[in-house]
Scaffold this active site. Structure first.
Site, PDB file in Angstrom:
ATOM      1  N   ASP A 245     -26.182   3.742  21.943  1.00 20.74           N
ATOM      2  CA  ASP A 245     -26.274   2.495  21.193  1.00 20.74           C
ATOM      3  C   ASP A 245     -27.539   1.764  21.612  1.00 20.74           C
ATOM      4  O   ASP A 245     -27.982   1.835  22.770  1.00 20.74           O
ATOM      5  CB  ASP A 245     -25.051   1.622  21.463  1.00 20.74           C
ATOM      6  CG  ASP A 245     -23.781   2.216  20.849  1.00 20.74           C
ATOM      7  OD1 ASP A 245     -23.904   3.094  19.983  1.00 20.74           O
ATOM      8  OD2 ASP A 245     -22.684   1.788  21.252  1.00 20.74           O
ATOM      9  N   ASP A 247     -28.076  -1.354  22.046  1.00 18.09           N
ATOM     10  CA  ASP A 247     -27.903  -2.577  22.835  1.00 18.09           C
ATOM     11  C   ASP A 247     -27.450  -2.307  24.260  1.00 18.09           C
ATOM     12  O   ASP A 247     -27.063  -3.237  24.969  1.00 18.09           O
ATOM     13  CB  ASP A 247     -26.899  -3.511  22.156  1.00 18.09           C
ATOM     14  CG  ASP A 247     -25.561  -2.851  21.890  1.00 18.09           C
ATOM     15  OD1 ASP A 247     -25.385  -1.672  22.271  1.00 18.09           O
ATOM     16  OD2 ASP A 247     -24.685  -3.508  21.298  1.00 18.09           O
ATOM     17  N   TRP A 307     -16.331  -0.348  12.430  1.00 14.50           N
ATOM     18  CA  TRP A 307     -16.378  -0.347  13.887  1.00 14.50           C
ATOM     19  C   TRP A 307     -15.121   0.280  14.493  1.00 14.50           C
ATOM     20  O   TRP A 307     -13.994  -0.014  14.086  1.00 14.50           O
ATOM     21  CB  TRP A 307     -16.523  -1.770  14.399  1.00 14.50           C
ATOM     22  CG  TRP A 307     -16.602  -1.869  15.903  1.00 14.50           C
ATOM     23  CD1 TRP A 307     -17.700  -1.792  16.676  1.00 14.50           C
ATOM     24  CD2 TRP A 307     -15.491  -2.051  16.789  1.00 14.50           C
ATOM     25  NE1 TRP A 307     -17.376  -1.906  18.011  1.00 14.50           N
ATOM     26  CE2 TRP A 307     -16.015  -2.065  18.101  1.00 14.50           C
ATOM     27  CE3 TRP A 307     -14.113  -2.197  16.590  1.00 14.50           C
ATOM     28  CZ2 TRP A 307     -15.207  -2.232  19.222  1.00 14.50           C
ATOM     29  CZ3 TRP A 307     -13.304  -2.350  17.708  1.00 14.50           C
ATOM     30  CH2 TRP A 307     -13.858  -2.375  19.013  1.00 14.50           C
ATOM     31  N   GLU A 310     -14.371   6.209  16.449  1.00 12.01           N
ATOM     32  CA  GLU A 310     -15.084   7.491  16.434  1.00 12.01           C
ATOM     33  C   GLU A 310     -15.284   8.059  17.838  1.00 12.01           C
ATOM     34  O   GLU A 310     -15.212   9.283  18.030  1.00 12.01           O
ATOM     35  CB  GLU A 310     -16.430   7.357  15.714  1.00 12.01           C
ATOM     36  CG  GLU A 310     -17.576   6.724  16.499  1.00 12.01           C
ATOM     37  CD  GLU A 310     -17.451   5.216  16.654  1.00 12.01           C
ATOM     38  OE1 GLU A 310     -18.185   4.655  17.472  1.00 12.01           O
ATOM     39  OE2 GLU A 310     -16.608   4.627  15.946  1.00 12.01           O
ATOM     40  N   ASP A 311     -15.507   7.200  18.845  1.00 14.50           N
ATOM     41  CA  ASP A 311     -15.709   7.710  20.198  1.00 14.50           C
ATOM     42  C   ASP A 311     -14.414   8.297  20.783  1.00 14.50           C
ATOM     43  O   ASP A 311     -14.462   9.283  21.533  1.00 14.50           O
ATOM     44  CB  ASP A 311     -16.255   6.613  21.107  1.00 14.50           C
ATOM     45  CG  ASP A 311     -15.494   5.306  20.970  1.00 14.50           C
ATOM     46  OD1 ASP A 311     -14.535   5.256  20.181  1.00 14.50           O
ATOM     47  OD2 ASP A 311     -15.861   4.337  21.652  1.00 14.50           O
ATOM     48  N   MET A 337     -25.282  -4.961  28.399  1.00 16.83           N
ATOM     49  CA  MET A 337     -25.302  -5.004  26.939  1.00 16.83           C
ATOM     50  C   MET A 337     -26.037  -6.257  26.485  1.00 16.83           C
ATOM     51  O   MET A 337     -25.837  -7.344  27.038  1.00 16.83           O
ATOM     52  CB  MET A 337     -23.876  -4.992  26.388  1.00 16.83           C
ATOM     53  CG  MET A 337     -23.804  -5.164  24.880  1.00 16.83           C
ATOM     54  SD  MET A 337     -22.120  -5.115  24.239  1.00 16.83           S
ATOM     55  CE  MET A 337     -21.838  -3.348  24.274  1.00 16.83           C
ATOM     56  N   HIS A 340     -24.724 -10.078  21.249  1.00 17.36           N
ATOM     57  CA  HIS A 340     -25.027 -10.286  19.832  1.00 17.36           C
ATOM     58  C   HIS A 340     -23.717 -10.481  19.080  1.00 17.36           C
ATOM     59  O   HIS A 340     -22.630 -10.153  19.579  1.00 17.36           O
ATOM     60  CB  HIS A 340     -25.792  -9.079  19.258  1.00 17.36           C
ATOM     61  CG  HIS A 340     -25.030  -7.790  19.362  1.00 17.36           C
ATOM     62  ND1 HIS A 340     -24.186  -7.335  18.375  1.00 17.36           N
ATOM     63  CD2 HIS A 340     -24.970  -6.860  20.360  1.00 17.36           C
ATOM     64  CE1 HIS A 340     -23.655  -6.174  18.750  1.00 17.36           C
ATOM     65  NE2 HIS A 340     -24.112  -5.865  19.946  1.00 17.36           N
ATOM     66  N   ARG A 342     -21.140  -9.662  15.909  1.00 20.70           N
ATOM     67  CA  ARG A 342     -20.742  -8.446  15.193  1.00 20.70           C
ATOM     68  C   ARG A 342     -21.567  -8.297  13.928  1.00 20.70           C
ATOM     69  O   ARG A 342     -21.778  -9.240  13.180  1.00 20.70           O
ATOM     70  CB  ARG A 342     -19.238  -8.539  14.862  1.00 20.70           C
ATOM     71  CG  ARG A 342     -18.692  -7.354  14.052  1.00 20.70           C
ATOM     72  CD  ARG A 342     -18.683  -6.056  14.845  1.00 20.70           C
ATOM     73  NE  ARG A 342     -17.957  -6.193  16.090  1.00 20.70           N
ATOM     74  CZ  ARG A 342     -16.625  -6.136  16.201  1.00 20.70           C
ATOM     75  NH1 ARG A 342     -15.876  -5.987  15.128  1.00 20.70           N
ATOM     76  NH2 ARG A 342     -16.054  -6.234  17.383  1.00 20.70           N
TER      77      ARG A 342
END
Length: 401
Positions: A245, A247, A307, A310-311, A337, A340, A342
């Site tokens: 990712d 971030d 969101w 998937e992981d 991280m 931020h 969403r």
């Protein structure tokens, strides 16, 4: 008044012991100086003899060569030319005034071609498993302003497309670092600012690939990672793939970004989770698989729109195919991280929990083998390669009734 006559020294007078000592010391120093002077003269004579000897040899050799060449040039030139033409060899004249040179050593025909030949470079040694230039714990902050120009100045050895290979060793892995992306330009500056120096210190051959989802449809992280795997193989011969990712920044450069015997989960201790693994099956943030491992699980799922989920599906695929997730030490696998809000069109997927429970039934037909997308543009920037794609939109949700 009469002046007293000086007292006469007695016949048996002798100088004092201190005077004798000074006298002997003076004579000794005089002898030493004479000895040093004689050594200097001897050294000078020897150098002059050697100089004239070498000079006379060089002059004699040069004179004999010139006399012989001038006397026999007319007679030998035709023979030498004919021999050279018949044998295909080339003859050269050299300066024979060099010390230790002989006439025979220079008139040997040369079998080398006329073109210049450069010796092949020596093979580089393998890069060390534990690179010596690592720093360890890093200070990561996002308060200072960051620009692409600054990042480019900081990384002059990174070539177009975000490619780098160590100049002094041979890496074991060729690593493609794949980032799913949309509207995160500011995060990307910080990611490149921190990761390029880290990766260079880790002595890996790597390329940075930004997989940019065009349009404003629902974001699909895992499908973008599948696209990244496919497109990077078209760009280079990579055998290791790091999925990150944009971030997440590692806080320790000893968290080595290459592949391992088992699928690797790098981001095991994020600051948003209190630097702890949130649950045993967590595989999010930053992960890595070799080409063989990736194909064994049929890549990542394509049907996780929005969101989350998937992981966990990827973790199930790994365990269902007889592999185990490897992780670094919790003190090394720490990440910060970039805070931020969403992203728009990346709301939580309400179907994720149901899909996770059916990984065993879907992983053979949903993955890299079923991937579809449209490649729009590939553009190489100084610090990364941008791959813009259209990946479609999610299927309509079933109507509750």
């Amino acid at each position: 008044m009469p002046v007293a006559a000086p007292r006469q020294r007695s016949r048996g007078w002798r100088p004092s012991s201190s005077a004798m000592t000074r006298l002997m010391l003076g004579r000794t120093l005089e002898r030493i100086c004479k000895g040093v002077l004689l050594l200097c003269l001897l050294h000078f004579l020897i150098m002059m003899i050697l100089y004239f000897d070498v000079y006379s040899q060089r002059f004699d050799l040069f004179s004999r060569f010139n006399n012989g060449r001038n006397g026999s040039r007319n007679n030998a030139s035709g023979v030498a030319a004919a021999a050279a033409a018949g044998s295909g060899h080339h003859y050269y004249y050299y300066n024979l005034s060099r010390p230790n040179a002989t006439l025979a050593s220079y008139l040997v025909p040369s079998a080398q071609p006329e073109t210049n030949q450069t010796p092949s470079p020596k093979p580089l040694p393998p890069c060390p498993d534990n690179p010596p230039g690592l720093v360890g714990r890093l200070l990561i902050e996002f308060s200072s302003q960051m620009t692409m120009e600054r990042v480019q100045r900081e990384n002059p050895n990174v070539t177009d497309g975000g490619r780098y290979t160590p100049p002094d060793c041979r890496p074991r892995w060729k690593v493609a670092i794949i980032i799913p992306f949309r509207h995160r330009e500011n995060h990307l500056k910080y990611w490149l600012h921190y990761l390029h120096p880290i990766l260079r210190r880790q002595r890996i051959d790597y390329g940075i690939y930004i997989i940019n989802q065009l349009g404003e449809e629902t974001f699909n992280r895992a499908k973008l990672l599948n696209v990244g795997y496919t497109e990077t193989l078209r760009d280079g011969e990579f055998d290791c793939f790091i999925f990150s990712d944009v971030d997440l920044i590692p806080m320790d450069d000893r968290n080595l970004y290459h592949c391992y015997d088992q699928p690797r989960h790098f981001a095991i201790a994020m600051d948003k989770f209190g630097f702890r693994l949130p649950y045993a099956g967590y595989f999010g943030g930053v992960s890595g698989l070799s080409k063989k491992q990736f194909l064994k699980i049929n890549g990542f799922p394509n049907e996780y729109w929005g969101w989350g989920g998937e992981d966990d599906d990827i973790y199930n695929r790994i365990t269902l195919n007889g592999m185990k997730v490897s992780r670094p030490d919790v003190r090394i696998g720490r990440y910060r991280m970039i805070k931020h809000e969403r992203d728009k069109h990346n709301e939580p997927n309400p179907q994720r929990f149901n899909k996770i429970q059916n990984t065993k039934n879907t992983m053979k037909k949903d993955g890299i083998s079923s991937l579809t997308y449209r490649l729009v543009q590939v553009k190489r920037y100084p610090l990364y390669t941008n791959i813009s794609v259209e990946i479609g939109k999610p299927p309509p949700r079933p109507i509750k009734g």
